[in-house]
Design an enzyme around this catalytic site. Sequence first.
Site, PDB file in Angstrom:
ATOM      1  N   SER A  61      31.009 -53.100   2.471  1.00 48.43           N
ATOM      2  CA  SER A  61      30.611 -53.614   1.153  1.00 48.43           C
ATOM      3  C   SER A  61      30.644 -55.148   1.118  1.00 48.43           C
ATOM      4  O   SER A  61      31.285 -55.789   1.954  1.00 48.43           O
ATOM      5  CB  SER A  61      31.558 -53.077   0.079  1.00 48.43           C
ATOM      6  OG  SER A  61      31.561 -51.673   0.093  1.00 48.43           O
TER       7      SER A  61
HETATM    8  N1  SAM Z   1      35.734 -49.206   3.355  1.00 44.70           N
HETATM    9  C1  SAM Z   1      34.712 -49.412   4.348  1.00 44.70           C
HETATM   10  C2  SAM Z   1      34.836 -50.731   5.043  1.00 44.70           C
HETATM   11  O1  SAM Z   1      35.740 -51.531   4.717  1.00 44.70           O
HETATM   12  O2  SAM Z   1      34.032 -50.964   5.948  1.00 44.70           O
HETATM   13  C3  SAM Z   1      33.313 -49.263   3.808  1.00 44.70           C
HETATM   14  C4  SAM Z   1      33.048 -47.898   3.329  1.00 44.70           C
HETATM   15  S1  SAM Z   1      31.363 -47.421   3.246  1.00 44.70           S
HETATM   16  C5  SAM Z   1      30.775 -48.277   1.836  1.00 44.70           C
HETATM   17  C6  SAM Z   1      31.624 -45.742   2.706  1.00 44.70           C
HETATM   18  C7  SAM Z   1      32.218 -44.863   3.783  1.00 44.70           C
HETATM   19  O3  SAM Z   1      32.595 -43.617   3.182  1.00 44.70           O
HETATM   20  C8  SAM Z   1      31.269 -44.537   4.928  1.00 44.70           C
HETATM   21  O4  SAM Z   1      31.849 -44.901   6.144  1.00 44.70           O
HETATM   22  C9  SAM Z   1      31.098 -43.027   4.809  1.00 44.70           C
HETATM   23  O5  SAM Z   1      30.903 -42.384   6.040  1.00 44.70           O
HETATM   24  C10 SAM Z   1      32.411 -42.645   4.176  1.00 44.70           C
HETATM   25  N2  SAM Z   1      32.435 -41.318   3.527  1.00 44.70           N
HETATM   26  C11 SAM Z   1      31.485 -40.714   2.760  1.00 44.70           C
HETATM   27  N3  SAM Z   1      31.917 -39.507   2.347  1.00 44.70           N
HETATM   28  C12 SAM Z   1      33.173 -39.347   2.847  1.00 44.70           C
HETATM   29  C13 SAM Z   1      34.154 -38.319   2.770  1.00 44.70           C
HETATM   30  N4  SAM Z   1      33.944 -37.183   2.085  1.00 44.70           N
HETATM   31  N5  SAM Z   1      35.328 -38.496   3.407  1.00 44.70           N
HETATM   32  C14 SAM Z   1      35.571 -39.633   4.111  1.00 44.70           C
HETATM   33  N6  SAM Z   1      34.691 -40.645   4.225  1.00 44.70           N
HETATM   34  C15 SAM Z   1      33.502 -40.509   3.601  1.00 44.70           C
END
Ligand code: SAM
Length: 214
Positions: A61
Amino acid sequence: MDLDEGRSKLVNYLERNGFIRSPDIREAFLSVRREHFIPSDIASLSYEDTPLPIGEGQTISAPSMIAIMLEVSDLGKGMKVLEVGAGSGYNACLLAHIVGSGNVTSIERIGPLLELARSNLRNCPRDVELVLGDGTLGYEANAPYDRIIITAASPDFPSPLIGQLKVNGKIIAPIGRDRMLQRLKVGTKAEDGNLLVKSHGSCVFVPLIGKFGF
Ligand code: SAM
């Protein structure tokens, strides 16, 4: 401009514009090098206030969005935090700077991204526990949590996560059924187990995919 100069300019910009308000969040942004969490071919963009691709169709993000989420999370030293969506591991490292080493668990559902986070977090001086799985189910082994931070857009707060939150604990997530626009919401768990929800501004996140997500 070198990356160290870029980092301090970004932090000044985030403070000047009210995204960073707390000294511990400022300190975390100054300590954690975003370039360690970004693909090397776009590392020069590390201190632009923009989301960047990290592979698997996912993003890290924008720093201003991360700062807003950290500020509304009202974090304190020693709190136990669950992050859902480890992605690059950047936010997990910031969280561990703020609440302390060993207090952060971060779940990711995509295997190669979990490995990316594991490799990136070798550059983080604080310990973070990484877990592969569907974060909408939470992670019972380390529950209950003081804070649960979902870094992907969810139609609603997943009920298993509310169950793993302490009374007076807070859950923070982009909430909304519209894939292109959500609202950042903070739910505080009351004695009776219900959430008292406050809405903060609009945001756009990748979807939370899972049993209690999309
Ligand atoms: N916090 C991260 C960073 O600092 O880089 C960015 C997160 S990114 C915007 C959203 C993340 O949520 C993705 O890596 C995606 O694969 C993960 N995601 C989506 N659904 C999920 C779930 N049910 N459980 C765990 N992770 C999930």
